[in-house]
Each structure stands twice: as C-alpha cells, then as structure tokens.
Design an enzyme around this catalytic site. Sequence first.
Site, PDB file in Angstrom:
ATOM      1  N   LYS A 237       0.569  -0.284   5.843  1.00  0.00           N
ATOM      2  CA  LYS A 237       0.563   0.574   4.659  1.00  0.00           C
ATOM      3  C   LYS A 237       1.206   1.932   4.970  1.00  0.00           C
ATOM      4  O   LYS A 237       1.321   2.346   6.125  1.00  0.00           O
ATOM      5  CB  LYS A 237      -0.877   0.771   4.172  1.00  0.00           C
ATOM      6  CG  LYS A 237      -1.503  -0.473   3.530  1.00  0.00           C
ATOM      7  CD  LYS A 237      -0.904  -0.761   2.165  1.00  0.00           C
ATOM      8  CE  LYS A 237      -1.506  -1.990   1.499  1.00  0.00           C
ATOM      9  NZ  LYS A 237      -2.837  -1.768   0.951  1.00  0.00           N
ATOM     10  N   ARG A 271      -7.040  -8.071   5.613  1.00  0.00           N
ATOM     11  CA  ARG A 271      -5.786  -8.662   5.108  1.00  0.00           C
ATOM     12  C   ARG A 271      -4.640  -8.083   5.939  1.00  0.00           C
ATOM     13  O   ARG A 271      -4.324  -6.897   5.826  1.00  0.00           O
ATOM     14  CB  ARG A 271      -5.645  -8.335   3.622  1.00  0.00           C
ATOM     15  CG  ARG A 271      -4.471  -8.986   2.920  1.00  0.00           C
ATOM     16  CD  ARG A 271      -4.502  -8.653   1.434  1.00  0.00           C
ATOM     17  NE  ARG A 271      -3.463  -9.315   0.676  1.00  0.00           N
ATOM     18  CZ  ARG A 271      -2.236  -8.819   0.480  1.00  0.00           C
ATOM     19  NH1 ARG A 271      -1.907  -7.637   0.983  1.00  0.00           N
ATOM     20  NH2 ARG A 271      -1.350  -9.503  -0.228  1.00  0.00           N
TER      21      ARG A 271
END
Length: 302
Positions: A237, A271
């Site tokens: 991210k 995840r």
Amino acid sequence: MHTANTRSELRLPTIDSPKRMMNGRLFDFSREVAVMAIVNRTPDSFYDKGATFALDASVAAARQAIADGADWVDIGGAKFAPGPPVPLDEEINRVVPVVESLRGSGAVISVDTFHPAVALAALRAGAHVINDTTGIHDPAMADVVADSDATLVITHSLAQPRTAYPAPTYGDVVHEVVDFLRAKVELATSRGIPLDRLVVDPGHDLNKNTLHSLEITRRLAEITALGLPVLVAVSNKDFVGESLDRERGDRVEGSLAAMVFSIVQGARIVRMHNVRAAVDAARMTEAILGFRQPAYLRHNQA
C-alpha cells in the site's frame, strides 16, 4: 535491586465465535492466522498492472499462491480505485471462471466485489467469501450473502464506488472506523447474516492518507476489540511506500512488518501479494505467540 519480569504477557483479542468452517476447513482465529492471496483479473490493477488479467494467468497465479501456502485466494474483477464503471457482465465473466477453476483446490475462495449481482454469480460458482471493500454500500449485498452460507468481509471506506475522495479528514480515524464497522455489522445482522459469518477490515489507505493508515495500524487493537475476526490489507500500500520512500514493487519488507505488527495487535486474516514471504512471516509470528509448534526440533536437542 530491580528484578526484571521474565514473562511478557500479550493481551490478545477475544473473538466471538472464533471457529469458522469454510470450504470444509476449520479455522480457529483465536490461535490461527489465514493468509489471503490476491489475484486481480483486471487490466489496470495498482500492483501487477494487469499481469494476471488473462484467464490462464489468473488461474496459474491462484494455484501458485495455494502451492506457496495461501489459505484463502481473493479474486477481483474491478479495482477499488477511481475509474469508469466495469459492466456487470464483464466483471462476472472475469471472476466466475477463476472461481470455477479453483473448486476442489482446498483453498477458501473469496471474491472482491461491491455488486450484489457479481456476488450472487460468484457464490453460485462456488465462492465462500464476499469481500466488499465499500462496506455494504448497497444493502442488497447483505441479502445475497444472507441467503447463502458464505462469509462477508465488511471494509471501511467512505467514497461512492470507483470515485475519488480527495484529502480525507477525520476527527479520530480509529473511533470513526470502529463506529462505521459497528453500524455496518448491525446492518448485516439485521438482514440475516449471523455474526459467525462476518469479518471486518479497517480499510488501510481506502479514503485515508498515510498518517491515517499508520494510526489504524498502531491502534488496531481497538478495532479487534469489536470481537470479530479482523482482516488487514496492508500489502504494497501507499502508506508503506510513503513511510519508507519506496515505490511499488519495492515494498515487500515494509508490508511484512505492517502485517506482523497487525497480527500481534489481533489481525487474523492478512491479504498479501507476496504469498510465500507472507506465509513464512505469519507462521513465524504464530510460533512466537505460542499458537503453533515448530515444524521440527533439532537445535541443541539431546
């Protein structure tokens, strides 16, 4: 003379109904971490830039992830980021063949969608989890999942699907995420989904800046206190990249650090893109926490 405390006590979260049966496998989230692999059947995914858009490539990537130890595989046919809408038939045609190809693989099959019609088609094809990154933006999603035996992941996000949300602001991001998730859990249960088929996700980077995502990670225990299994999607991210000054593709170590810290704070589904590294880091963290025994004992053994 000061005597050091030789025993460190971790305050792990209490999860209501931690044992979940999915695809014939029992997960005990009081003592277990599930690694969710990511397979994007999109031409414009933020990480792989369409590398697994072709059906054969997506199926091969999913099977490799399972071979590398993934417990779950999350299949997406439309990215979260802003962009033109993907027609429902197109999204269904992207995800359903992958779901069908993974039946019998032993992995929990998840589909990342915010469209009830796509969720229904995926569940009929054999999916076990619907991962709604818009937090039940459409309440009909809860109805679809309630009529199945599937699990629903409820994620915090604020924008309308596929639209920009520039310069997000929060008074206290963690409190607001908790309040949002609690309200959406109440919505899901009112529509007939039992608590033991719900998972929550604080939505790192989704309508949040880097400082928000770091605060959520730091205070994740306040989110795990909701009593439901918590999923974190921290892999590659932007909050990792901005924290370390690393471009996409060079964020593996930072992603693993964020994942491990989240596990210690109570996350139980992670995840991740880099599956083999994530599985090893998750299993090592489980061993340190006393959740699992070492694979073998040889060092300094009689």
